[in-house]
Structures are given as C-alpha cells and as structure tokens.
Design a protein around this motif. Structure first.
Motif, short mmCIF file in Angstrom:
data_model
loop_
_atom_site.label_atom_id
_atom_site.label_comp_id
_atom_site.label_asym_id
_atom_site.label_seq_id
_atom_site.Cartn_x
_atom_site.Cartn_y
_atom_site.Cartn_z
N GLU A 52 0.83 -1.20 0.00
CA GLU A 52 0.00 0.00 0.00
C GLU A 52 0.87 1.26 0.00
O GLU A 52 0.57 2.22 -0.72
CB GLU A 52 -0.94 -0.01 1.21
CG GLU A 52 -2.04 -1.04 1.11
CD GLU A 52 -2.85 -1.19 2.38
OE1 GLU A 52 -2.54 -0.50 3.39
OE2 GLU A 52 -3.78 -2.01 2.38
N ALA A 53 1.94 1.24 0.79
CA ALA A 53 2.84 2.39 0.84
C ALA A 53 3.52 2.59 -0.52
O ALA A 53 3.64 3.73 -0.99
CB ALA A 53 3.89 2.19 1.93
N GLU A 54 3.92 1.51 -1.15
CA GLU A 54 4.55 1.60 -2.46
C GLU A 54 3.58 2.20 -3.48
O GLU A 54 3.96 3.06 -4.28
CB GLU A 54 5.01 0.23 -2.94
CG GLU A 54 5.70 0.25 -4.29
CD GLU A 54 6.14 -1.12 -4.76
OE1 GLU A 54 7.01 -1.18 -5.63
OE2 GLU A 54 5.61 -2.13 -4.27
N GLY A 55 2.33 1.78 -3.42
CA GLY A 55 1.32 2.33 -4.33
C GLY A 55 1.13 3.83 -4.11
O GLY A 55 1.03 4.60 -5.07
N LYS A 56 1.08 4.26 -2.86
CA LYS A 56 0.93 5.68 -2.56
C LYS A 56 2.13 6.47 -3.07
O LYS A 56 1.98 7.57 -3.62
CB LYS A 56 0.77 5.89 -1.05
CG LYS A 56 -0.56 5.43 -0.52
CD LYS A 56 -0.63 5.61 0.98
CE LYS A 56 -1.92 5.04 1.53
NZ LYS A 56 -1.98 5.16 3.01
N ILE A 57 3.32 5.92 -2.90
CA ILE A 57 4.53 6.60 -3.36
C ILE A 57 4.52 6.74 -4.87
O ILE A 57 4.86 7.80 -5.41
CB ILE A 57 5.79 5.87 -2.87
CG1 ILE A 57 5.92 6.04 -1.36
CG2 ILE A 57 7.05 6.36 -3.59
CD1 ILE A 57 6.96 5.15 -0.71
N LYS A 58 4.09 5.69 -5.57
CA LYS A 58 4.02 5.76 -7.02
C LYS A 58 3.04 6.83 -7.48
O LYS A 58 3.31 7.57 -8.42
CB LYS A 58 3.63 4.40 -7.61
CG LYS A 58 4.75 3.39 -7.58
CD LYS A 58 4.33 2.08 -8.18
CE LYS A 58 5.47 1.09 -8.15
NZ LYS A 58 5.09 -0.22 -8.68
N VAL A 59 1.89 6.92 -6.82
CA VAL A 59 0.90 7.94 -7.16
C VAL A 59 1.46 9.32 -6.90
O VAL A 59 1.36 10.21 -7.74
CB VAL A 59 -0.41 7.72 -6.37
CG1 VAL A 59 -1.33 8.93 -6.48
CG2 VAL A 59 -1.12 6.46 -6.86
N LEU A 60 2.06 9.52 -5.73
CA LEU A 60 2.63 10.82 -5.39
C LEU A 60 3.75 11.19 -6.35
O LEU A 60 3.86 12.33 -6.79
CB LEU A 60 3.14 10.82 -3.96
CG LEU A 60 2.08 10.72 -2.88
CD1 LEU A 60 2.72 10.53 -1.51
CD2 LEU A 60 1.19 11.94 -2.87
N THR A 61 4.58 10.23 -6.69
CA THR A 61 5.69 10.49 -7.61
C THR A 61 5.15 10.84 -8.99
O THR A 61 5.62 11.79 -9.62
CB THR A 61 6.62 9.27 -7.69
OG1 THR A 61 7.11 8.97 -6.38
CG2 THR A 61 7.79 9.53 -8.61
N ALA A 62 4.16 10.10 -9.45
CA ALA A 62 3.58 10.38 -10.76
C ALA A 62 2.95 11.77 -10.78
O ALA A 62 3.14 12.53 -11.73
CB ALA A 62 2.55 9.32 -11.13
N ASP A 63 2.21 12.12 -9.74
CA ASP A 63 1.60 13.46 -9.66
C ASP A 63 2.67 14.53 -9.62
O ASP A 63 2.56 15.56 -10.27
CB ASP A 63 0.72 13.58 -8.41
CG ASP A 63 -0.58 12.80 -8.55
OD1 ASP A 63 -0.92 12.40 -9.67
OD2 ASP A 63 -1.25 12.60 -7.52
#
Length: 72
Positions: A52-63
């Motif tokens: 879940e943390a990895e998914g959030k980081i990917k979303v934040l990084t993409a944004d």
C-alpha cells in the motif's frame, strides 16, 4: 472498547519476538506451529502495508512529475 490499531513498527517488533522465541527457546511442536502461524499472519500484514505504501509513493511520484513538467 475499540482495539488500538497496530503500527508497522509494532508488528515488526512482534515478528522479531516470535522469531527469537522460536530460535532460542525450547518449544513444543504445538507451540512452534502456533508461533509459525502468527509469524506468517504478521508477515502477510506487513507485506500488505508495504504494498500500500509503495502504491501511494508511485501515485505521489507520478503526480509530482506531472506537476513539475507542467511548470516548465
């Protein structure tokens, strides 16, 4: 009374304790199986938290990358 949500750190500490107990104490077969089951449950919960943390980081990084590119 509501059960207090365990943190990632507290779950890691408990998993380490379970491993220590299995490695350094003489336990019966039944106790070993019970501790193994608890360890595997904790492992699954920790893995889920990390995913879940990895998914959030990917979303934040993409944004962040999109916003940065728009500013240029």
């Amino acid at each position: 009374m509501a059960k207090k949500k365990e943190t990632y750190e507290s779950k890691i500490a408990r998993l380490e304790q379970v491993l220590f107990e299995m490695e350094n104490n003489e336990v019966t077969l039944d106790e070993a199986i019970t501790k193994y089951e608890e360890g595997m449950r904790l492992y699954g919960e920790l893995y889920k938290i990390l995913q879940e943390a990895e998914g959030k980081i990917k979303v934040l990084t993409a944004d962040g990358e999109e916003n940065f590119q728009e500013e240029i």
